[in-house]
Design an enzyme around this catalytic site. Structure first.
Site, PDB file in Angstrom:
ATOM      1  CB  SER A 315      86.338   3.283  28.758  1.00 59.76           C
ATOM      2  OG  SER A 315      85.768   2.477  28.983  1.00 59.76           O
ATOM      3  CD  GLU A 316      88.182  -2.512  23.033  1.00 56.07           C
ATOM      4  OE1 GLU A 316      88.724  -2.579  21.525  1.00 56.07           O
ATOM      5  OE2 GLU A 316      88.706  -2.680  23.784  1.00 56.07           O
ATOM      6  CB  ILE A 407      84.476  19.042  33.728  1.00 54.45           C
ATOM      7  CG1 ILE A 407      84.912  19.830  32.180  1.00 54.45           C
ATOM      8  CG2 ILE A 407      83.898  19.430  34.899  1.00 54.45           C
ATOM      9  CD1 ILE A 407      83.479  20.678  31.751  1.00 54.45           C
ATOM     10  CB  SER A 408      86.519  22.326  38.288  1.00 55.38           C
ATOM     11  OG  SER A 408      87.584  21.788  39.827  1.00 55.38           O
ATOM     12  CE  LYS A 411      83.226  14.067  46.249  1.00 56.26           C
ATOM     13  NZ  LYS A 411      81.882  15.328  45.403  1.00 56.26           N
ATOM     14  N   GLY A 452      72.604  11.247  38.679  1.00 50.30           N
ATOM     15  CA  GLY A 452      72.327  10.169  38.598  1.00 50.30           C
ATOM     16  C   GLY A 452      73.814  10.288  37.206  1.00 50.30           C
ATOM     17  CB  THR A 474      78.402   8.639  54.288  1.00 50.46           C
ATOM     18  OG1 THR A 474      78.318   9.825  53.779  1.00 50.46           O
ATOM     19  CG2 THR A 474      79.150   7.741  53.716  1.00 50.46           C
ATOM     20  CD  GLU A 556      81.334  10.392  52.292  1.00 53.19           C
ATOM     21  OE1 GLU A 556      80.723  10.882  51.608  1.00 53.19           O
ATOM     22  OE2 GLU A 556      81.519   9.775  52.873  1.00 53.19           O
TER      23      GLU A 556
END
Length: 634
Positions: A315-316, A407-408, A411, A452, A474, A556
């Site tokens: 992402s620029e 980095i996992s 989920k 955050g 949810t 989910e």
């Protein structure tokens, strides 16, 4: 008439008002004579009292401009104007008393206070009559809009007073929730309870409601506004005078609440010698450097004094933001920051970057992580998260990178969505590369949700609370593991140091101690209370913010997990645990990647889903991965 009024200059209007006062003074004195004496006698005495008429006329002509009475607009003629009118009348009465004392013209003592009273009343009534005439002229051809003021406090009554002389707005009633003012009449308007608003709207053909309750919480105002809008009304809110002059600020601006306060445990923020050896003086590449976790890794790497940090980002705007931040940090002196705009799926660029900057350590944080988006775009998610990880890992092995950390996420454990399955496949890739490598140290750090971060519930809930709710949930019982961004980044870097100290191996899988899972409903209620509001519920119908259950999103899970197989090994750090989980064999890994590339090549999302269903335990069905692979011929 409207044309004539519009053509009058300001000075001409002031001259007219002054002339009215000057004419009213002798007329008021004349009225005194006719009130005190019979008509025949009053006429005779008035004729012989020329000095009195001359004095009150002169005193009025001088006193009115001195007091600034002609400068007061008819629309603004309220208490201040009435007081000045009284002072002018008193001034004229004093002149009348002086004239009586020194000239001896006939006027009983009671005539002076009577003149004072008549003069004041005549000036006030004349001005209101002129105002009524002016408004009737200005309202010719105007469509008047009936409005209701919601809030009968000081702000509401002042607003009603200000709008009373408006050409196109007509206030018809007050509405207020307080029983102490309901039924009262203020400014000539009745105060109704809120439950009668619908009847008032129909009765007076109301189109707009003015919210005049600035002392109420923003959440309360927003809730009222939503209800009014749902009735088809136009709603306008009036700020408090403190807000208008800037002395009152929003709570979030004045005292933002740190996400970490909702964890209920002390954060981790320590430095370890192992990590210092791993990163100090090294050239480090951080993929996804502009993301939530990637940018925090860059900030914390500064403490270990690396020689270079390569900021790799697709992402620029995200790359521009993190590069500007790093370049402006005073504690980053001597560290070289290299912004690279690119993607981990581009093999040639990845190899060129690793070779040019002689990268020693890769922190691979780049990933598509938003569950609903990846669920809707499975091809893009699998290409970036799985094939991109494979491309980067192979390039690291070929270019002699010393350390590769993936980095996992939790989920990835028995995933029910494409995003989680893609991260589990990425773990398989790293485990397979670790078996093939004799020089590069491959490892994985798995943890849960980051408070955050972009897309997490904390900024979402904060924005919903700011709007007045509802806070969307949810499921009532959904739970998640949480950790602050700074805590997660700190432990990732420490885990990298621990792994390096053990030398080449079969690929460590580190799991961060996330504490107990947090019920999202509890988190939402804590955030509402931390913002100074109360939760609206059947037990508390007068609360400020409602919590609304909207149902689980596609893919989910109700509860996330951190482990696929039970059993964990300790490490030198109490918050970092090491687990041993079976990955795919080299043959299975080769087959899985081949099938995935074939599906991607033709853009077949269904085929791509079948690949992860076949190789990732938990995704798609309760059938074991081995049976699924056998059934589909893998």
């Amino acid at each position: 008439m409207l044309w004539f009024v519009g053509r009058l200059s300001r000075h001409q209007k002031q001259a007219i008002l002054l002339s009215v006062d000057v004419v009213l003074a002798p007329l008021s004195l004349l009225a005194c004579y006719f009130l005190l004496y019979p008509a025949s006698i009053a006429s005779d005495m008035a004729t012989r009292s020329a000095y009195g008429f001359l004095v009150v006329t002169l005193f009025t002509a001088v006193g009115s401009p001195l007091l600034g009475i002609p400068l007061i607009k008819l629309k603004a003629y309220e208490a201040v104007g009435a007081i000045k009118t009284g002072l002018l009348a008193l001034f004229a009465a004093m002149g009348l008393w002086l004239a009586k004392s020194y000239t001896g013209f006939s006027l009983p003592v009671a005539g002076i206070p009577l003149f004072l009273l008549i003069f004041v009343l005549s000036m006030v009534l004349t001005r209101f009559a002129l105002l009524s005439l002016l408004l009737s002229v200005l309202r010719q051809g105007q469509i008047r809009r009936n409005v209701v003021i919601y809030g009968a406090g000081n702000t509401g009554t002042m607003l009603a007073s200000a709008l009373r002389s408006h050409e196109s707005i007509h206030v018809v009633a007050f509405v207020d929730d307080s029983t102490s003012v309901q039924g009262m009449t203020l400014m000539g308007l009745k105060v109704y309870p809120a439950n009668q608003l619908e009847r008032i709207v129909k009765r007076f053909d109301v189109e707009r409601v003015l919210l005049a309750m600035p002392s109420a919480s923003m959440a309360r105002q927003a809730a009222i506004a939503r209800d009014l809008v749902s009735r088809g009304l136009d709603v306008h809110a009036l700020p408090s005078f403190a807000q208008l002059v800037g002395t009152e600020v929003i709570l979030d601006t004045l005292a933002p609440v740190s996400p970490g306060v909702f964890l209920g445990r002390d954060p981790v923020n320590d430095l370890r010698p192992e990590a210092s050896d791993a990163y100090g003086g090294k050239s480090i590449l951080v993929t996804g450097a502009g993301g939530s976790v990637g940018s925090e890794l860059c900030r914390q790497l500064i403490r270990y004094r690396p020689a270079r940090i390569v900021l790799f980002e697709v992402s620029e705007i995200a790359l521009y933001t993190i590069e500007r931040e790093m370049a402006g940090r005073v504690d980053a002196e001597g560290i070289c920051f290299v912004p690279v705009l690119g993607t981990v799926t581009e093999s040639r660029q990845v190899r060129a970057v690793l070779a040019e900057y002689k990268v020693d350590v890769i922190l691979h944080a780049a990933a598509y992580k938003h569950v609903p988006l990846v669920e809707a775009n499975p091809i893009a998610g699998l290409v970036n998260n799985v094939l991109g990880t494979r491309t980067l890992a192979e390039a690291a092995l070929e270019e002699g990178v010393k350390r590769f950390i993936l980095i996992s996420t939790d989920k990835a454990v028995r995933p029910t969505n494409v995003m989680g399955a893609s991260k589990r496949m990425a773990e398989f890739v790293v485990q397979d590369m670790a078996r093939r490598s004799t020089s590069t140290d491959f490892s994985i750090v798995r943890f849960g949700n980051v408070l955050g971060s972009s897309g997490s519930v904390v900024p979402l809930f904060r924005e919903q609370i700011k709007r007045g709710g509802p806070v969307t949930l949810t499921h009532e019982d959904v739970t998640r593991y949480f950790m602050t961004i700074s805590e997660a980044a700190c432990l990732v870097l420490i885990a990298g140091g621990l792994s390096m100290s053990r030398g080449p191996h079969e690929g460590d899988l580190f799991v961060l101690d996330m504490g107990q899972p947090i019920r999202i409903r509890d988190l939402a209620e804590r955030m509402i209370k931390a913002a100074g509001y109360t939760v609206k519920s059947p037990e508390n119908p007068d609360g400020h913010i409602e919590v609304a259950v909207i149902g689980l999103r596609p893919g989910e899970k109700l509860h996330e997990e951190l482990l696929i197989q039970p059993g964990m090994l300790t490490t030198p750090h109490e918050k970092i645990l090491r687990v041993q989980e079976r990955g795919l064999t080299s043959m299975e890994m080769t087959s899985a990647l081949r099938e995935l590339r074939n599906a991607v090549a033709v853009g077949n999302a269904a085929a791509a889903r079948r690949v992860i269903e076949a190789y990732v335990e938990g995704y798609g069905s309760s059938e074991t991965s081995a049976n699924r692979r056998e059934r589909i011929g893998a």
